[in-house]
Design a protein around this motif. Sequence first.
Motif, short mmCIF file in Angstrom:
data_model
loop_
_atom_site.label_atom_id
_atom_site.label_comp_id
_atom_site.label_asym_id
_atom_site.label_seq_id
_atom_site.Cartn_x
_atom_site.Cartn_y
_atom_site.Cartn_z
N LEU A 212 0.84 -1.20 0.00
CA LEU A 212 0.00 0.00 0.00
C LEU A 212 0.87 1.25 0.00
N ASP A 213 1.93 1.24 0.77
CA ASP A 213 2.86 2.37 0.81
C ASP A 213 3.38 2.68 -0.59
N GLU A 214 3.80 1.66 -1.31
CA GLU A 214 4.30 1.83 -2.68
C GLU A 214 3.20 2.32 -3.62
N LEU A 215 2.01 1.74 -3.51
CA LEU A 215 0.91 2.10 -4.40
C LEU A 215 0.44 3.54 -4.18
N LEU A 216 0.47 4.01 -2.94
CA LEU A 216 0.06 5.39 -2.66
C LEU A 216 0.96 6.40 -3.37
N TRP A 217 2.20 6.03 -3.64
CA TRP A 217 3.11 6.92 -4.37
C TRP A 217 2.80 6.95 -5.86
N SER A 218 2.23 5.87 -6.39
CA SER A 218 2.17 5.74 -7.85
C SER A 218 0.78 5.61 -8.46
N PHE A 219 -0.26 5.42 -7.69
CA PHE A 219 -1.57 5.09 -8.28
C PHE A 219 -2.18 6.24 -9.08
N ASP A 220 -1.84 7.48 -8.75
CA ASP A 220 -2.39 8.64 -9.45
C ASP A 220 -1.27 9.66 -9.60
N GLU A 221 -0.81 9.83 -10.83
CA GLU A 221 0.34 10.71 -11.04
C GLU A 221 0.04 12.17 -10.73
N ASP A 222 -1.23 12.55 -10.62
CA ASP A 222 -1.60 13.93 -10.30
C ASP A 222 -1.89 14.15 -8.81
N ALA A 223 -1.80 13.10 -8.02
CA ALA A 223 -2.13 13.22 -6.60
C ALA A 223 -0.89 13.03 -5.74
N PHE A 224 -0.83 13.78 -4.66
CA PHE A 224 0.19 13.56 -3.65
C PHE A 224 -0.52 13.33 -2.33
N ILE A 225 -0.33 12.16 -1.77
CA ILE A 225 -0.96 11.82 -0.51
C ILE A 225 0.15 11.65 0.53
N PRO A 226 0.31 12.62 1.43
CA PRO A 226 1.34 12.49 2.45
C PRO A 226 1.04 11.28 3.34
N HIS A 227 1.94 10.31 3.32
CA HIS A 227 1.72 9.07 4.06
C HIS A 227 3.05 8.47 4.46
N GLN A 228 3.00 7.52 5.37
CA GLN A 228 4.17 6.74 5.75
C GLN A 228 3.74 5.53 6.55
N LEU A 229 4.66 4.57 6.65
CA LEU A 229 4.44 3.44 7.53
C LEU A 229 4.56 3.92 8.97
N ALA A 230 3.68 3.46 9.81
CA ALA A 230 3.67 3.88 11.21
C ALA A 230 4.93 3.40 11.93
N GLY A 231 5.31 4.18 12.94
CA GLY A 231 6.43 3.79 13.78
C GLY A 231 7.54 4.81 13.84
N ASP A 232 7.35 5.98 13.19
CA ASP A 232 8.35 7.04 13.23
C ASP A 232 7.94 8.13 14.20
N ASP A 233 8.91 8.99 14.52
CA ASP A 233 8.64 10.09 15.44
C ASP A 233 7.62 11.08 14.90
N ASP A 234 7.53 11.21 13.59
CA ASP A 234 6.62 12.20 13.01
C ASP A 234 5.28 11.61 12.58
#
Length: 140
Positions: A49-71
């Motif tokens: 899902l992390d990979e697909l969120l970067w590439s599924f729509d070339e006109d969209a930017f969805i700020p996301h990440q795998l959980a577990g970081d400080d931010d």
Amino acid sequence: MPRADFYLIDKPRFREQPLLLVCELAKKACAARQPTLVLCRDFAQAEALDELLWSFDEDAFIPHQLAGDDDDADTAVLVVPPGIDTPPRPLAINLRDDCPAEAGERVLEVVAADPSAREGSRTRWREYQRRGFQVSKFDM
């Protein structure tokens, strides 16, 4: 009253790649500025899902990440594999076999076209009703 919406995959596009529907739902949540958790079944699904969120729509930017970081708290869409604890958010997209222990205002359940997956969704439907959620379904 909290809500649980069940999205039953029906369109060929989503049947072939169910995580595309998750991406579309995350995109809508992001546009509405609604902090979102995506509760994945396992780490492999979270990575996919992390990979697909970067590439599924070339006109969209969805700020996301795998959980577990400080931010984590600053990230719009947090992809959560099992075993990582995160505070609830107003919206959760649930891909797991069980209802989230702590749910925010709204839970979106993505249900695959496979009849065996739909049986589990019926159990979750009843559980949400028992917990006092308003429950509805949408064919996608």
